[in-house]
Design an enzyme around this catalytic site. Structure first.
Site, mmCIF file in Angstrom:
data_model
loop_
_atom_site.group_PDB
_atom_site.id
_atom_site.type_symbol
_atom_site.label_atom_id
_atom_site.label_comp_id
_atom_site.label_asym_id
_atom_site.label_seq_id
_atom_site.Cartn_x
_atom_site.Cartn_y
_atom_site.Cartn_z
ATOM 1 N N GLY A 48 0.789 -1.232 0.000
ATOM 2 C CA GLY A 48 0.000 0.000 0.000
ATOM 3 C C GLY A 48 0.816 1.275 0.000
ATOM 4 O O GLY A 48 0.239 2.362 0.022
ATOM 5 N N GLU A 58 4.592 -5.996 1.750
ATOM 6 C CA GLU A 58 4.229 -6.451 0.399
ATOM 7 C C GLU A 58 4.026 -5.285 -0.560
ATOM 8 O O GLU A 58 2.911 -5.046 -1.027
ATOM 9 C CB GLU A 58 2.913 -7.229 0.458
ATOM 10 C CG GLU A 58 2.950 -8.483 1.274
ATOM 11 C CD GLU A 58 1.571 -9.133 1.376
ATOM 12 O OE1 GLU A 58 0.553 -8.477 1.118
ATOM 13 O OE2 GLU A 58 1.531 -10.320 1.726
ATOM 14 N N PRO A 59 5.069 -4.529 -0.859
ATOM 15 C CA PRO A 59 4.878 -3.404 -1.774
ATOM 16 C C PRO A 59 4.679 -3.868 -3.209
ATOM 17 O O PRO A 59 5.370 -4.782 -3.669
ATOM 18 C CB PRO A 59 6.193 -2.630 -1.646
ATOM 19 C CG PRO A 59 7.202 -3.670 -1.262
ATOM 20 C CD PRO A 59 6.471 -4.690 -0.431
ATOM 21 N N GLY A 60 3.722 -3.278 -3.882
ATOM 22 C CA GLY A 60 3.551 -3.524 -5.313
ATOM 23 C C GLY A 60 3.901 -2.241 -6.049
ATOM 24 O O GLY A 60 4.997 -2.070 -6.579
ATOM 25 N N ARG A 61 2.952 -1.301 -5.982
ATOM 26 C CA ARG A 61 3.076 -0.022 -6.688
ATOM 27 C C ARG A 61 4.433 0.667 -6.466
ATOM 28 O O ARG A 61 5.041 1.160 -7.407
ATOM 29 C CB ARG A 61 1.963 0.898 -6.172
ATOM 30 C CG ARG A 61 1.811 2.205 -6.888
ATOM 31 C CD ARG A 61 0.797 3.089 -6.150
ATOM 32 N NE ARG A 61 -0.397 2.387 -5.760
ATOM 33 C CZ ARG A 61 -1.509 2.301 -6.498
ATOM 34 N NH1 ARG A 61 -1.543 2.897 -7.661
ATOM 35 N NH2 ARG A 61 -2.558 1.643 -6.061
ATOM 36 N N ARG A 115 -6.826 2.826 -15.060
ATOM 37 C CA ARG A 115 -6.907 3.532 -13.766
ATOM 38 C C ARG A 115 -7.694 4.839 -13.803
ATOM 39 O O ARG A 115 -8.485 5.105 -12.900
ATOM 40 C CB ARG A 115 -5.502 3.765 -13.188
ATOM 41 C CG ARG A 115 -4.708 2.461 -13.001
ATOM 42 C CD ARG A 115 -3.426 2.652 -12.212
ATOM 43 N NE ARG A 115 -3.711 2.904 -10.820
ATOM 44 C CZ ARG A 115 -3.673 4.085 -10.254
ATOM 45 N NH1 ARG A 115 -3.309 5.139 -10.938
ATOM 46 N NH2 ARG A 115 -3.991 4.224 -8.987
ATOM 47 N N CYS A 119 -15.434 3.524 -27.160
ATOM 48 C CA CYS A 119 -16.748 4.175 -27.239
ATOM 49 C C CYS A 119 -17.413 4.283 -25.878
ATOM 50 O O CYS A 119 -18.434 3.632 -25.623
ATOM 51 C CB CYS A 119 -17.644 3.414 -28.207
ATOM 52 S SG CYS A 119 -17.134 3.694 -29.888
ATOM 53 N N GLU A 120 -16.798 5.040 -24.989
ATOM 54 C CA GLU A 120 -17.390 5.336 -23.675
ATOM 55 C C GLU A 120 -16.913 6.716 -23.275
ATOM 56 O O GLU A 120 -15.731 7.030 -23.462
ATOM 57 C CB GLU A 120 -16.897 4.346 -22.604
ATOM 58 C CG GLU A 120 -17.480 2.983 -22.750
ATOM 59 C CD GLU A 120 -17.588 2.226 -21.419
ATOM 60 O OE1 GLU A 120 -17.567 2.849 -20.342
ATOM 61 O OE2 GLU A 120 -17.705 1.000 -21.506
ATOM 62 N N TYR A 122 -0.112 -1.557 -12.195
ATOM 63 C CA TYR A 122 -1.540 -1.709 -12.511
ATOM 64 C C TYR A 122 -1.882 -1.067 -13.860
ATOM 65 O O TYR A 122 -2.976 -0.560 -14.048
ATOM 66 C CB TYR A 122 -2.403 -1.131 -11.384
ATOM 67 C CG TYR A 122 -2.061 -1.705 -10.031
ATOM 68 C CD1 TYR A 122 -2.385 -3.026 -9.729
ATOM 69 C CD2 TYR A 122 -1.373 -0.956 -9.072
ATOM 70 C CE1 TYR A 122 -2.047 -3.578 -8.500
ATOM 71 C CE2 TYR A 122 -1.030 -1.506 -7.841
ATOM 72 C CZ TYR A 122 -1.368 -2.809 -7.562
ATOM 73 O OH TYR A 122 -1.027 -3.355 -6.352
HETATM 74 N N1 LLP Z 1 -0.801 -7.122 -0.647
HETATM 75 C C1 LLP Z 1 -2.084 -7.420 -0.889
HETATM 76 C C2 LLP Z 1 -2.723 -8.516 -0.161
HETATM 77 C C3 LLP Z 1 -2.820 -6.678 -1.831
HETATM 78 O O1 LLP Z 1 -4.091 -6.976 -2.054
HETATM 79 C C4 LLP Z 1 -2.173 -5.625 -2.536
HETATM 80 C C5 LLP Z 1 -2.917 -4.831 -3.532
HETATM 81 C C6 LLP Z 1 -0.814 -5.362 -2.257
HETATM 82 C C7 LLP Z 1 -0.166 -6.136 -1.299
HETATM 83 C C8 LLP Z 1 -0.037 -4.300 -2.950
HETATM 84 O O2 LLP Z 1 -0.534 -3.023 -2.793
HETATM 85 P P1 LLP Z 1 0.321 -1.795 -3.347
HETATM 86 O O3 LLP Z 1 1.636 -1.780 -2.598
HETATM 87 O O4 LLP Z 1 0.557 -2.005 -4.800
HETATM 88 O O5 LLP Z 1 -0.503 -0.599 -3.096
HETATM 89 N N2 LLP Z 1 -5.652 -1.660 -9.142
HETATM 90 C C9 LLP Z 1 -5.509 -0.702 -8.068
HETATM 91 C C10 LLP Z 1 -4.721 -1.260 -6.908
HETATM 92 C C11 LLP Z 1 -5.331 -2.503 -6.314
HETATM 93 C C12 LLP Z 1 -4.446 -3.125 -5.285
HETATM 94 C C13 LLP Z 1 -4.956 -4.430 -4.821
HETATM 95 N N3 LLP Z 1 -4.145 -5.042 -3.819
HETATM 96 C C14 LLP Z 1 -4.853 0.561 -8.620
HETATM 97 O O6 LLP Z 1 -4.546 0.624 -9.803
HETATM 98 O O7 LLP Z 1 -4.681 1.531 -7.890
#
Ligand code: LLP
Length: 422
Positions: free
Chosen positions: A242, A277-280, A316, A348-349, A376
């Site tokens: 997050g 658990e960083p993604g973004r 997004r 077309c939206e 994402y």
């Molecule tokens: N761990 C779990 C269990 C999660 O569900 C997620 C994201 C993460 C880690 C990673 O979160 P991050 O660090 O990337 O914020 N599609 C949306 C984001 C959905 C995220 C879902 N879960 C967007 O484009 O903003």
């Protein structure tokens, strides 16, 4: 989990802005590979990981693969020492195929389809180091039915959520995790039933910054409390991802060191290892989406600029009203006057728009770059309107290579079968 050391360079700024990208190189890539085109810079992914690993030196960093599953990105992060958090059987398959040791792979099962559990149980029978995170007692039963009694982590609903949009706040949403006040009992039961209970997990939501960090701290503090009261000795406490990134030029990047300090403080004394658990954070500013202007239409208060990327390529803005910076890559962009330009895609939206941007007077054929598209972006792309998905290119120093080819219309129609009576 072990982690190889990463060399954090002194030149590792906390954010890469769209204006920091080399326009000439992006223009060349657009010319060579066509548009729309995702470009992901692996060097920047490494830098982001290095910053995260140095802010959380004793924690396990598990990359949330859902942000970007490119094989090259996964391999880069695995080589840097990251584990991988997976949201589905498909992501587990990708993590293992990218060479991630099973001991660093964690599958987070959210209302998992039976096929996912079949896959996870079978994989775990060959690679017992794999960890499965469950968010309902029901899922524990379903795993037991499949003969799984391996490494189990319990997802807890901590009752606090946060995130950039209501659609990505999971922490207080009943869909996710076992209610906090039932967690101890569920842990004890799973242990009695013979599972190897190794951890607890919670995730507040995605894109957390500013005041919302208070919710993150609250979540961490509740997880620390639970770890201390756990009836089972735990290997790790996973507080989710997050970590937000700035999407607008005026937004400041997170002060990761102080977030890490606050996380430690909130967690308190626990016997278990902290996991994040960083993604973004690891991939967003390492990616851009290149596109081209195909239509310019003057309107009363500016112009509508049609581009060849739309909500099917980058969902997004349509889905969360998310802002993504936009930059003209035209060689003479600096010499042109800026005009308010409403940038719209080919779908077309009416929701298929990227908002209004002050762009150097756009002309048909101009290449444009859309910022912060590394997280994402490609992952949420789809074929709505029968539009092929774009290609993705990775760059790394002076190297570049296509890592996912562009889809063709033949790819889009490939799954069609003829129904005999029509
Ligand atoms: N761990 C779990 C269990 C999660 O569900 C997620 C994201 C993460 C880690 C990673 O979160 P991050 O660090 O990337 O914020 N599609 C949306 C984001 C959905 C995220 C879902 N879960 C967007 O484009 O903003």
């Amino acid at each position: 989990m072990s982690r190889t050391s990463t060399t954090a360079t002194t030149e590792n700024p906390p954010v890469r802005r769209l204006s920091d990208w080399d326009a000439g190189r992006l223009r060349e890539l657009a010319d060579e590979h066509g548009t729309p085109l995702y470009v992901q810079d692996l060097e920047r992914v490494r830098e982001n990981y290095a910053r995260m690993a140095s802010a959380f030196p004793d924690a396990d960093v598990r990359y949330a693969a859902k942000a970007n599953t490119s094989r090259a990105v996964l391999r880069t992060l695995v080589a840097a020492g990251a584990g991988i958090e997976c949201a589905s059987a498909g992501e587990v398959e990708r993590a293992l195929a990218a060479g991630c040791p099973a001991e660093r792979v964690q599958y987070t099962a959210v209302n998992p389809p039976g096929e996912d559990l079949d896959y996870a149980a079978e994989t775990a029978s060959e690679r017992p180091e794999l960890t499965i995170t469950v968010g309902a007692r029901d899922t524990i039963d379903r795993l037991e039915e499949r003969g799984f009694d391996g490494r189990l982590c319990l997802r807890v609903n901590p009752g606090v959520g946060a995130g950039h949009h209501e659609k990505v706040q999971t922490g207080a949403d009943a869909k996710f995790g076992v209610p906090y006040d039932r967690a101890r009992k569920t842990l004890a039961e799973a242990d009695e039933r013979g599972f190897d209970v190794v951890g607890i997990h919670a995730h507040a939501g995605s894109g957390i910054s500013g005041e919302a960090l208070d919710s993150h701290r609250e979540l961490v503090s509740r997880m620390g409390q639970l770890a201390r009261e756990s009836p089972v000795a735990l290997e790790f406490v996973d507080v989710g991802g997050g970590f937000g990134v700035p999407y607008r030029p005026e937004e400041e990047p997170l002060d990761l060191e102080s977030v890490a300090r606050a996380t430690r403080e909130a967690l308190g004394e626990v016997e278990a290892t902290l996991a994040v658990e960083p993604g973004r954070y690891l991939v967003a500013d390492a990616g851009v989406l290149l596109t081209r202007v195909n239509t310019v239409k003057p309107v009363a208060d500016g112009r509508v600029v049609g581009i060849d990327a739309g909500m099917t390529h980058l969902a997004r803005p349509a889905m969360y009203d998310a802002h993504h910076e936009m930059r003209s890559l035209a060689p003479d962009a600096e010499d042109r006057e800026r005009v308010a330009s409403t940038v719209a895609g080919p779908i077309c939206e009416s929701g298929d728009t990227f908002g209004t941007h002050a762009l150097p007077i756009p002309e048909r054929g101009d290449p444009l770059a859309i910022g912060n598209a590394g997280a994402y972006g490609y992952e949420m792309s789809n074929q709505y309107n029968s539009r092929p998905r774009p290609a993705t290119v990775v760059v790394d120093g002076t190297n570049d290579a296509v890592d996912r080819r562009r889809e063709t219309i033949a790819d889009v129609t490939r799954l069609e079968r003829r129904v005999p009576w029509v």
